[in-house]
Design a protein around this motif. Structure first.
Motif, PDB file in Angstrom:
ATOM      1  N   THR A 218      -8.155  -0.441  -0.888  1.00  0.00           N
ATOM      2  CA  THR A 218      -7.828   0.519  -1.943  1.00  0.00           C
ATOM      3  C   THR A 218      -7.133   1.735  -1.341  1.00  0.00           C
ATOM      4  N   ALA A 219      -6.018   2.112  -1.979  1.00  0.00           N
ATOM      5  CA  ALA A 219      -5.309   3.318  -1.543  1.00  0.00           C
ATOM      6  C   ALA A 219      -5.770   4.473  -2.414  1.00  0.00           C
ATOM      7  N   THR A 220      -6.162   5.593  -1.816  1.00  0.00           N
ATOM      8  CA  THR A 220      -6.618   6.744  -2.599  1.00  0.00           C
ATOM      9  C   THR A 220      -5.768   7.961  -2.273  1.00  0.00           C
ATOM     10  N   ASN A 221      -5.686   8.848  -3.249  1.00  0.00           N
ATOM     11  CA  ASN A 221      -4.902  10.077  -3.078  1.00  0.00           C
ATOM     12  C   ASN A 221      -5.700  11.225  -3.683  1.00  0.00           C
ATOM     13  N   THR A 222      -6.161  12.139  -2.859  1.00  0.00           N
ATOM     14  CA  THR A 222      -6.962  13.258  -3.345  1.00  0.00           C
ATOM     15  C   THR A 222      -6.044  14.411  -3.720  1.00  0.00           C
ATOM     16  N   VAL A 223      -6.274  14.958  -4.916  1.00  0.00           N
ATOM     17  CA  VAL A 223      -5.413  16.026  -5.445  1.00  0.00           C
ATOM     18  C   VAL A 223      -6.245  17.292  -5.624  1.00  0.00           C
TER      19      VAL A 223
ATOM     20  N   ARG B 258       0.842  -1.213   0.000  1.00  0.00           N
ATOM     21  CA  ARG B 258       0.000   0.000   0.000  1.00  0.00           C
ATOM     22  C   ARG B 258       0.870   1.254   0.000  1.00  0.00           C
ATOM     23  N   PHE B 259       1.948   1.164   0.769  1.00  0.00           N
ATOM     24  CA  PHE B 259       2.864   2.301   0.832  1.00  0.00           C
ATOM     25  C   PHE B 259       3.444   2.578  -0.556  1.00  0.00           C
ATOM     26  N   GLN B 260       3.773   1.495  -1.233  1.00  0.00           N
ATOM     27  CA  GLN B 260       4.299   1.630  -2.600  1.00  0.00           C
ATOM     28  C   GLN B 260       3.265   2.316  -3.497  1.00  0.00           C
ATOM     29  N   ASN B 261       1.993   1.919  -3.327  1.00  0.00           N
ATOM     30  CA  ASN B 261       0.921   2.540  -4.115  1.00  0.00           C
ATOM     31  C   ASN B 261       0.810   4.031  -3.821  1.00  0.00           C
ATOM     32  N   TYR B 262       0.825   4.359  -2.530  1.00  0.00           N
ATOM     33  CA  TYR B 262       0.745   5.776  -2.155  1.00  0.00           C
ATOM     34  C   TYR B 262       1.920   6.544  -2.737  1.00  0.00           C
ATOM     35  N   ASN B 263       3.082   5.932  -2.631  1.00  0.00           N
ATOM     36  CA  ASN B 263       4.289   6.573  -3.126  1.00  0.00           C
ATOM     37  C   ASN B 263       4.196   6.829  -4.626  1.00  0.00           C
ATOM     38  N   ASP B 264       3.690   5.841  -5.335  1.00  0.00           N
ATOM     39  CA  ASP B 264       3.535   5.937  -6.780  1.00  0.00           C
ATOM     40  C   ASP B 264       2.578   7.075  -7.140  1.00  0.00           C
TER      41      ASP B 264
END
Lengths: 476, 191
Positions: B172-177, B52-58
Motif C-alpha cells: 500500500t502506498a500512503t501519503n500523509t498530508v 506504486r510510483f503512479q499511485n504516489y504521483n496520483d
C-alpha cells in the motif's frame, strides 16, 4: 533431409533481445516521464507559493504607503517609487522586482492602487514568476484588497479591565445613525429609537479574569467578548440576539478571544486662540471675535473647568467645532451643584482633551437635546483622556440622554443615570450605574480620526473575468 | 555383384550434426534460467514500482491541487460554520463551499451542487479538521456546543489526513498530508 539453418537461430535470439530491451526501455521511459511530471508539479507548486508571497509583498508596499501618508503628511508617493497612473490621476502604480529565486527563476509584482488618496482605496497586485528551463512558463497570482479606515470606536463598550452593569434593568443595543440597513447613507443622521434599533450592541474586555464582563441583570442585545473567561450573566440578564431568553447567552454572540489596542492619545498641537486658566464661571465658546484655525476648528486651552451651578456652553453660528485642552493633571473637570452643566448647541461639537480626573455632575451634559430624537450625534461630544499612567477617574451624568464618545486608556469610567446613553466608551474599566440603556452607534465603526487603514476585504482573483476588470491597469 | 560404395561423410559436416551432450544442455538451461529470472525479476520490480510510483504521483497531484483550492477558499471566506468535526462550510464570495470527509473521501461542494471528491481513498480515521482562534489557541470541535462556539471564533483552519492506494500484489502506498494553518482573512472574529 532438411537441416536447420544456424543463421536463422541467431536472428531469433537477436529479436528476443531487442524485444526485451524495447520493453525495458518503454518502462524506463514511463518512469522518467512520471518523475519529470512529478518534478514539474513540485517545482510549480513551490513557485506558486512564492508568487502568492510576492503578491502579498506588493500589497504590503501599497498599505505601507497609504498609511505612511496618514502618519506623515509630507510623504510623497512619487519620490517613493510610485507613478501616477496614465489612465487616472487618482490612481498610482509601481513594479517591484523580486530577487533571490533559485534555478534562474525571476519574478516581479505589479501593484495598482485605485483612489490612493481617498477614503476607501483598493489595491490590486499581480505577481509573475517566470521559471527557467524545461519546467518553464510563468505563474501568476492576482490579489485584491479593499481598505477602510480603522476606528477606535468599532465597539460599544471596550475595557482593558472590567465592564460592570450595576443596575437591574440596564440594557445594550445599537443603531446606525448614518446608514440604512442596506448600507446606503441616510439623508441626515437620525437619533436612536426603537424603530431603528438593532441587536448589534457590543461589549468587550481584553481581561482574562472571571467576571471581566459582569452582565448581571442587564440585557445585552448583541455581542460580548472577553480575553479569557466567559462573561457572567445573572438570572435576569442575557447576551444574544432579539429573542434570547433571560439568564442565557447565545454562544454565537459570545467569544473569549477579544483583542484590542489602547493606544495613548495626545493633545492637539495647534496653537490655542487663548489660554483661560481656570474656567470657574459661565462661559460660552466660541466668543465673538474668535477665529477658527485653518481646519475650521476653534482651539482653546485651560487649566481646568471647575464650578458649581454654572454653564459651559458651546453655541454659535455655523455649528462651531470646539476643541479645548485642559492641563491640570490632578482634576481637569469638576462640575457640580444643582444646575452646573455643559451644553452643546444643536449641530455644534466639543472635544475635551484632559489628563486629570473628570467629574460632570449637576445637570450633566446636554449634547443637543434631552431626548434621543433631539440629541446630537455622540461624536459631537468627545472626551479624550490623555493620562498615560495611573488611574483617571471619569464620572459623567447625562441630562435625559447622554450622547458621548469617551476614549481614556487609563480611565475608570462611571456613567450615571437612568436614561439613554448613546455612543461608545473605551477605557480601563467601565461601570454603568442605574438603569441606563446603552445604545452603540454603528456608524462610529467608520469614523476615521486619523487612524490607519486596515483591510476590510481580501480576495484572490482566479477567474479570467475577475482579472479582466484590472487587466488594462496591470499590463504595463 | 552389386557393390555399394558409401561416400565418406566429411569430418566437418559430421561434427556440425552432432547433438548437445546432456551436460551442455544442463549448463545452457541453467544459464538461460538465471538470465531469464534476472530479466523477469527486474521487469516485475520495474512494473510494480512503476505502479506504486503512479499511485504516489496520483495522490501527490490530488493533494497539491486540493490544498491550493482549500487555501483559496479559506483565505477568502467571510463566514465559517462547523457542521461536524469532519465537515465545515465557508461562505466564499457569496457562495457556500462545504468541505467534508465523506466515506473516506475528502469532498468539496459548492452550494447545493454536485459533491466532488478532491482527494479519494483516505485511510480511515486519519482525517482531521483543526480550528484555531485569533491567538492560535486550538478550538475544540467535538461537541455541538464546541462547534457553535467555534463558529464565531475560528480564525485559522488546518487539515490533516492520510491518503492511500493499494492494488493486489502491491504494498500500500500512503501519503500523509498536513496543511499550513490557513487564515480566514475576511472573518472578523470579535464583534
Amino acid at each position: 533431409m532438411k537441416h536447420s539453418n544456424p543463421s536463422s537461430n541467431r536472428g531469433s535470439a537477436l529479436i528476443v533481445a531487442l524485444l526485451i530491451s524495447a520493453i525495458i526501455a518503454v518502462s524506463l521511459a514511463s518512469y522518467m516521464q512520471l518523475s519529470r511530471t512529478s518534478m514539474t508539479v513540485s517545482n510549480r507548486a513551490l513557485y506558486s507559493n512564492a508568487a502568492m508571497n510576492l503578491a502579498e509583498n506588493g500589497l504590503e508596499e501599497a498599505m505601507y504607503s497609504i498609511n505612511q501618508k496618514i502618519a506623515d503628511s509630507s510623504y510623497n508617493w512619487v519620490t517613493d517609487g510610485w507613478s501616477i497612473s496614465p489612465s487616472s490621476a487618482a490612481d498610482v502604480r509601481r513594479t517591484v522586482a523580486a530577487t533571490g529565486f533559485d534555478q534562474n527563476a525571476t519574478g516581479q509584482v505589479r501593484i495598482y492602487v485605485y483612489g490612493y488618496a481617498g477614503t476607501s482605496p483598493v489595491a490590486v497586485a499581480r505577481s509573475t514568476v517566470t521559471l527557467a528551463g524545461t519546467t518553464g512558463g510563468s505563474i501568476e497570482k492576482w490579489v485584491q484588497i479593499q481598505l477602510r479606515k480603522t476606528s477606535k470606536f468599532s465597539n460599544g463598550l471596550v475595557a482593558k479591565d472590567s465592564i460592570t452593569f450595576s443596575g437591574n434593568n440596564a440594557s445594550v443595543d445599537s443603531w446606525n445613525s448614518e446608514k440604512l440597513d442596506d448600507g446606503t447613507l441616510r439623508g441626515s443622521p437620525v437619533g436612536y429609537s426603537a424603530g431603528v434599533a438593532h441587536d448589534k450592541g457590543s461589549v468587550g474586555s481584553i481581561s482574562v479574569a472571571v467576571n471581566s464582563v459582569a452582565v448581571q441583570n442587564a440585557d445585552i442585545w448583541g455581542y460580548a467578548a472577553t480575553g479569557g473567561a466567559l462573561p457572567s450573566v445573572g438570572a435576569n440578564g442575557l447576551i444574544g440576539p432579539y429573542g434570547t431568553t433571560s439568564g442565557s447567552m447565545d454562544m454565537d454572540r459570545v467569544s473569549t478571544d477579544f483583542a484590542a489596542s489602547f493606544d495613548p492619545v495626545s493633545s492637539p498641537t495647534q496653537t490655542p486662540i487663548v489660554s483661560f486658566g481656570v474656567i470657574n464661571n459661565n462661559l460660552s465658546l466660541p466668543r465673538l471675535g474668535d477665529f477658527p484655525a485653518a481646519d475650521g476648528i476653534y482651539y482653546y486651552e485651560a487649566t481646568r473647568i471647575d464650578f458649581n451651578n454654572k454653564t459651559f456652553n458651546i453655541v454659535g453660528l455655523g455649528n462651531p467645532q470646539v476643541v479645548i485642552t485642559l492641563t491640570d493633571t490632578s482634576t481637569s473637570i469638576d462640575i457640580g451643584g444643582g444646575s452646573g452643566e455643559i451644553t452643546i448647541g444643536s449641530g455644534a461639537s466639543l472635544e475635551i482633551f484632559a489628563p486629570g480626573d473628570i467629574k460632570i455632575a449637576g445637570n450633566g451634559v446636554l449634547n443637543g437635546g434631552n431626548t434621543t430624537a433631539t440629541a446630537n450625534q455622540s461624536k459631537n461630544f468627545q472626551i479624550w483622556g490623555t493620562k498615560t499612567s495611573g488611574v483617571q477617574d471619569i464620572q459623567i451624568a447625562g441630562n435625559g440622554v447622554l450622547s458621548t464618545l469617551v476614549y481614556a486608556p487609563q480611565g475608570s469610567v462611571k456613567i450615571n443615570g437612568n436614561g439613554d446613553v448613546c455612543g461608545s466608551v473605551i477605557a480601563n474599566d467601565i461601570t454603568l450605574t442605574g438603569n441606563a440603556a446603552f445604545h452603540y452607534d454603528e456608524s462610529l465603526a467608520d469614523m476615521d480620526g486619523g487612524n490607519p487603514f486596515r483591510i476590510s476585504r481580501w480576495s484572490e482573483l482566479t477567474s479570467a473575468a475577475q482579472r479582466a476588470a484590472h487587466s488594462a491597469n496591470l499590463s504595463w | 555383384m552389386i557393390t555399394t560404395i558409401l561416400s565418406p561423410v566429411p569430418e566437418a559436416k559430421r561434427q556440425s550434426r552432432r547433438g548437445f551432450t546432456l551436460v551442455e544442455m544442463m549448463i545452457a538451461a541453467g544459464i538461460s534460467a538465471l538470465i531469464l529470472t534476472g530479466i523477469m525479476t527486474t521487469f516485475l520490480h520495474l512494473g510494480r514500482s512503476g505502479a506504486r510510483f503512479q499511485n504516489y504521483n496520483d495522490m501527490e497531484a490530488q493533494t497539491r491541487r486540493t490544498l491550493e483550492l482549500f487555501a483559496q477558499d479559506v483565505r477568502q471566506a467571510s463566514t465559517v460554520t462547523w457542521n461536524s468535526a469532519t465537515s465545515v462550510t465557508f461562505t466564499v464570495n457569496g457562495l457556500t463551499v462545504t468541505y467534508a470527509n465523506s466515506a473516506n473521501n475528502f469532498t468539496r461542494q459548492i452550494g447545493a451542487g454536485a459533491v466532488g471528491n478532491v482527494i479519494s481513498g483516505l485511510t480511515p480515521n486519519t482525517f482531521q479538521f483543526r480550528a484555531f482562534n485569533l491567538d492560535g489557541t486550538e478550538l475544540p470541535l467535538a461537541t455541538a456546543a464546541n462547534r457553535t462556539a467555534a463558529n464565531s471564533s475560528t480564525k485559522q483552519v488546518q487539515i490533516s489526513m492520510q491518503a492511500e492506494r493499494s492494488q493486489q500484489t502491491l504494498a500500500t502506498a500512503t501519503n500523509t498530508v498536513l496543511s499550513a494553518r490557513f487564515i480566514l482573512r475576511n472573518v472578523i472574529v470579535t464583534a
